[in-house]
Structure formats: structure tokens, C-alpha cells
Design an enzyme around this catalytic site. Structure first.
Site, short mmCIF file in Angstrom:
data_model
loop_
_atom_site.label_atom_id
_atom_site.label_comp_id
_atom_site.label_asym_id
_atom_site.label_seq_id
_atom_site.Cartn_x
_atom_site.Cartn_y
_atom_site.Cartn_z
N GLY A 91 1.00 -1.14 -0.07
CA GLY A 91 0.05 0.03 0.19
C GLY A 91 0.87 1.29 -0.08
O GLY A 91 1.68 1.15 -0.55
N SER A 124 5.87 -5.48 -1.19
CA SER A 124 5.64 -3.95 -1.51
C SER A 124 5.93 -3.24 -0.35
O SER A 124 7.45 -2.98 0.13
CB SER A 124 4.46 -3.63 -2.15
OG SER A 124 4.49 -2.40 -2.70
N ALA A 125 5.13 -2.20 0.19
CA ALA A 125 5.57 -1.30 1.15
C ALA A 125 6.05 -2.18 2.34
O ALA A 125 6.79 -1.88 3.19
CB ALA A 125 4.41 -0.71 1.50
N HIS A 161 8.72 -2.94 -7.17
CA HIS A 161 8.09 -2.64 -8.44
C HIS A 161 9.21 -1.80 -9.43
O HIS A 161 8.63 -0.88 -9.88
CB HIS A 161 6.97 -1.57 -8.11
CG HIS A 161 5.91 -2.15 -7.31
ND1 HIS A 161 4.92 -3.15 -7.50
CD2 HIS A 161 5.43 -2.03 -6.03
CE1 HIS A 161 4.28 -3.58 -6.29
NE2 HIS A 161 4.68 -2.77 -5.47
N GLU A 209 8.95 -6.78 -10.39
CA GLU A 209 7.74 -7.44 -10.16
C GLU A 209 8.09 -9.07 -10.38
O GLU A 209 8.37 -9.37 -11.44
CB GLU A 209 6.36 -6.96 -10.87
CG GLU A 209 6.06 -5.54 -10.36
CD GLU A 209 4.54 -5.17 -10.67
OE1 GLU A 209 4.11 -5.71 -11.50
OE2 GLU A 209 4.29 -4.05 -10.15
#
Length: 258
Positions: A91, A124-125, A161, A209
Site C-alpha cells: 500500500g 511491496s510497502a 516494483h 515484479e
């Protein structure tokens, strides 16, 4: 459950053409194994924590693990203390880090992972905050955490990413690589690993990714279906394929002083 640090740092939760964590579910099962029965999920990076927890719970239950979301606990610190494994989802990285500070979780997560040896998964985050700082996140600062310093579970930065420059596009804005180089123009900046194609260092690593970094003690291995790029301050970035041993990033202090 004592032992060396065990981390699975994933670039992205969803890969094109697949479902939530579908591209890495076998890695998750191998990583968590049979000893872990329940995972503590930290959904702070998204606004709708209930919906996020529902998505994560459905996936982990399909893999044979129970899932408790920390936002449903009346005492987040106690939830971390009792956890068997921790998963922090993706997020907005600024929102996530601020919530970790607001709930006094930085120290407790570090203790559980680095001293008690419970497994830590980030996507991700959640991968960003596992590193030294969130200086190399792609996200907008929609809120302000008290510090950009993160959990420090590894001694370098990761850029999930990561996208390679497209030579066919006419867009003249800064590329991700240029932004990382600007970061390394500052003194004493760590390596960067780029995930998505794992690009890394000074130390900065970029993960394309479909890529993830498995850390077990002082051993770090690139996994997934794409490569990675490693950025070291003062050096040209280098390309690396899945299976690459990145253990030197965890132990070589000379990387911080090129």
C-alpha cells in the site's frame, strides 16, 4: 521459536494474470513451513483495513494458515509479542511506517524477528519498511511518519516494483534509475536492491515484479521469475538472475564506504 532472522521480501502482492500472492504462494508455504500455524497480518498500508484483512485471510487460509489482523487487536504490541510469524502487506509506505510508529511497533517487531527468530514476510510497502529506511519508496508522502528510518531488518534499501527505462517512450521525466542515482549522490547512503527485477545498491536494490529476496541468517538469495538490479554507490548498476547469492549485502561493511 528462537533462531536467525528469516525474511521473505516480496516485490509485489499481485502479478499480472494472477491472483493475490498467487505468484509466490509456493515460496510462502516453503518459507513458513509446518511449524507456523497462524500469521499476524499488518494491514496499515491501506485505508480499508477490514477489506484488506479479509483478502489476506482468505489467501492464507487456502494455504493452510490461520491469520489474525493486528488492527483487530486492542493491544497491537501484545499481538506482536504473541505472534508466530508476521506479514506486512503493501500500500502506501508513508502511511504504513507512520502507523508502525504510532502503535509503538518498531522496536517490538525488530525484537521478535532479529532476536526471537520468527519469520517475517513483506510485500511491496511491507518490504520497504523491512530495510534501513523508506528513502527509496515510490509512494507519495500522503502522511508524515516521525522518521524515515524503518525496521532495519537488512542493512540496505529495496525499491519494489522497479521498472526499467523504456527506450521507445518519449516521456522526458526522471527514470527510477536516475532517482536512485540522485539518492546515492548523498554521502553514506546504503545499497539499493530493485525488486521486480531486483535492482540493488548503494546499498539500494531494485526488485522487479515477480521477484523476492529470501534472507536466512546471513544468507540472502534472489528468488522468483524475474531478475534484479543492484545499485552500489559510485558504481554502475549490475543485473542479476534468480538464484543469485546476495549474502555479501548483509555482511560486507565496505559497501557503505566505496
Amino acid at each position: 521459536m528462537e533462531g536467525p532472522r528469516r525474511l521473505l521480501l516480496i516485490s509485489n502482492s499481485t502479478l499480472h494474470g494472477g491472483g493475490y500472492l498467487g505468484h509466490c504462494q509456493q515460496h510462502i508455504q516453503s518459507f513458513l513451513g509446518q511449524k507456523v500455524k497462524r500469521v499476524l497480518f499488518i494491514p496499515y498500508a491501506l485505508h480499508d483495513r477490514d477489506a484488506y484483512a479479509c483478502t489476506a485471510r482468505e489467501k492464507f487460509e487456502s494455504l493452510g494458515y490461520g491469520l489474525d489482523s493486528i488492527h483487530e487487536s486492542c493491544d497491537p504490541v501484545e499481538a506482536v509479542k504473541k505472534s508466530e510469524a508476521i506479514f506486512i502487506g503493501g500500500g502506501n509506505t508513508f502511511r504504513l511506517l507512520k502507523a508502525l510508529y504510532d502503535n509503538s511497533l518498531i522496536h517490538e517487531i525488530r525484537k521478535r524477528v532479529l532476536e526471537d527468530g520468527i519469520p517475517y514476510m513483506g510485500s511491496s510497502a511491507g518490504t520497504n519498511v523491512a530495510t534501513i529506511s523508506i528513502n527509496t519508496t515510490n509512494d507519495m508522502p500522503i502522511v508524515y511518519p516521525p522518521s524515515l528510518k524503518a525496521l532495519g531488518l537488512v542493512p540496505f534499501n529495496i525499491n519494489p516494483h522497479y521498472l526499467d527505462p523504456d527506450v521507445k517512450r518519449t516521456h522526458m521525466g526522471e527514470t527510477r534509475e536516475e532517482r536512485i542515482r540522485q539518492y546515492h549522490e548523498e554521502p553514506n547512503t546504503p545499497p539499493v536492491l530493485l525488486e521486480n527485477h531486483l535492482k540493488c545498491f548503494h546499498l539500494h536494490q531494485g526488485l522487479r515484479e515477480g521477484t523476492m529476496l529470501l534472507v536466512e541468517g546471513d544468507k540472502a538469495t534472489l528468488q522468483g521469475v524475474t531478475g534484479a538490479r543492484l545499485f552500489l554507490r559510485g558504481k554502475k548498476p549490475t543485473e542479476h538472475e534468480p538464484g543469485t547469492d546476495f549474502s555479501f549485502l548483509l555482511t560486507d561493511s565496505n559497501l557503505l564506504n566505496p
